[in-house]
Design a protein around this motif. Structure first.
Motif, PDB file in Angstrom:
ATOM      1  N   THR A  62       0.842  -1.201   0.000  1.00  0.00           N
ATOM      2  CA  THR A  62       0.000   0.000   0.000  1.00  0.00           C
ATOM      3  C   THR A  62       0.873   1.245   0.000  1.00  0.00           C
ATOM      4  O   THR A  62       1.947   1.264   0.599  1.00  0.00           O
ATOM      5  N   ILE A  86      -4.989  -3.494   0.616  1.00  0.00           N
ATOM      6  CA  ILE A  86      -5.751  -2.549   1.423  1.00  0.00           C
ATOM      7  C   ILE A  86      -7.243  -2.811   1.247  1.00  0.00           C
ATOM      8  O   ILE A  86      -7.728  -3.027   0.135  1.00  0.00           O
ATOM      9  N   PHE A  98      -5.964   2.688   8.236  1.00  0.00           N
ATOM     10  CA  PHE A  98      -6.293   1.822   7.113  1.00  0.00           C
ATOM     11  C   PHE A  98      -5.977   0.374   7.452  1.00  0.00           C
ATOM     12  O   PHE A  98      -5.133   0.077   8.301  1.00  0.00           O
ATOM     13  N   THR A 100      -5.034  -3.471   6.016  1.00  0.00           N
ATOM     14  CA  THR A 100      -4.525  -4.342   4.962  1.00  0.00           C
ATOM     15  C   THR A 100      -4.740  -5.783   5.415  1.00  0.00           C
ATOM     16  O   THR A 100      -4.967  -6.050   6.589  1.00  0.00           O
TER      17      THR A 100
END
Length: 276
Positions: A62, A86, A98, A100
């Motif tokens: 990412t 992601i 975020f 992943t």
């Protein structure tokens, strides 16, 4: 605009326009490596544009880019969590969160307060992964996704998680529940179907079980004393879109076929139904 160039590199092109007295003019343009997953992966804050991307090959990991008002790159992080994809993102002020995933779900916290030097400051690894993130009360954020087997990656049900993000450098899982008989939820693709109202302390969404035929169930939760509490579990029609709404002491499940009313003051007992 996403495209693959001659060198087979995935690129997202960004253009900026001005609108003055009804006239649109091009101002600037730029590009970043990778593909933007959804609208939650992009954020404008204090004249800075923050973008999370991923390449078509999960081995690339990412990427996080920060661009200034003229779309000039000021800072970046590339190749975060190589081998993982992601799945969800949220921004809150100078922070980016975020998710992943490969077989384990890392929730990352990135400090963007210095646009020239974004920094990963927190990481939490738990089983499963979230595909939708939503900021809740100050210092908390919930996610909806899948529970998975950490060894095989096989899905084991829909997972609702509450994260403690009060200290981004020390992310914690406050609570989670797994709806084991659920195979899918519209919340993962249609975030507007999610009821998320901290003031009323309500989190509602539909889950679907695929057996001999699809079975849809509306689930309503509250967040109380550090735990998810189920307030309502209601079978709904087999097709269409669903909304959970409330007004005063009443709660309603609205579908394309009917509206069903429940009494919030009486353990969410059903009190009426209107069929279209």
């Amino acid at each position: 605009l996403y495209h693959v160039n001659r060198n087979q590199e995935a690129t997202t092109e960004i253009a900026k326009f001005s609108l003055t007295d009804g006239e649109i003019n091009a101002v600037s343009a730029s590009g970043v490596k990778g593909r933007v997953r959804d609208t939650f992966a992009i954020s404008e804050y204090q004249n800075m544009l923050r973008i999370l991307t991923a390449g078509d090959n999960s081995n690339e990991g990412t990427n996080l880019y920060i661009l200034d008002e003229g779309l000039k790159l000021t800072g970046k992080l590339e190749g975060i969590a190589p081998g993982e994809t992601i799945y969800a993102a949220r921004y809150l002020g100078d922070m980016a969160y975020f998710v992943t995933y490969r077989n384990i779900d890392p929730l990352f916290a990135a400090d963007l307060s210095d646009p020239s030097k974004p920094e990963i400051i927190g990481e939490l690894k738990i089983t499963g992964y979230s595909e939708y993130l939503h900021m809740w009360e100050p210092g908390t954020m919930f996610g909806i996704g899948y529970e998975t087997d950490p060894d095989t990656g096989l899905r084991e049900g829909i997972k609702l998680s509450m994260f403690d993000v009060s200290n981004p450098a020390d992310l914690q899982s406050a609570d989670c529940i797994c709806i084991a008989n659920a195979d899918y939820s519209l919340a993962l693709d249609q975030y507007k179907t999610v009821l998320a109202e901290p003031q009323a302390n309500l989190i509602g969404f539909v889950v679907t079980e695929y057996d001999k035929k699809p079975r849809n169930t509306y689930l309503l939760f509250e967040w109380k004393d550090g735990k998810f509490n189920n307030l309502l579990t209601q079978d709904v029609t087999e097709s269409g879109y669903y909304r959970g709404v409330y007004a005063g002491q009443y709660f309603y499940i609205v579908t394309s076929e009917n509206v069903v009313a429940y009494d919030r003051g009486n353990h969410y007992g059903k009190i009426g139904e209107l069929t279209f």
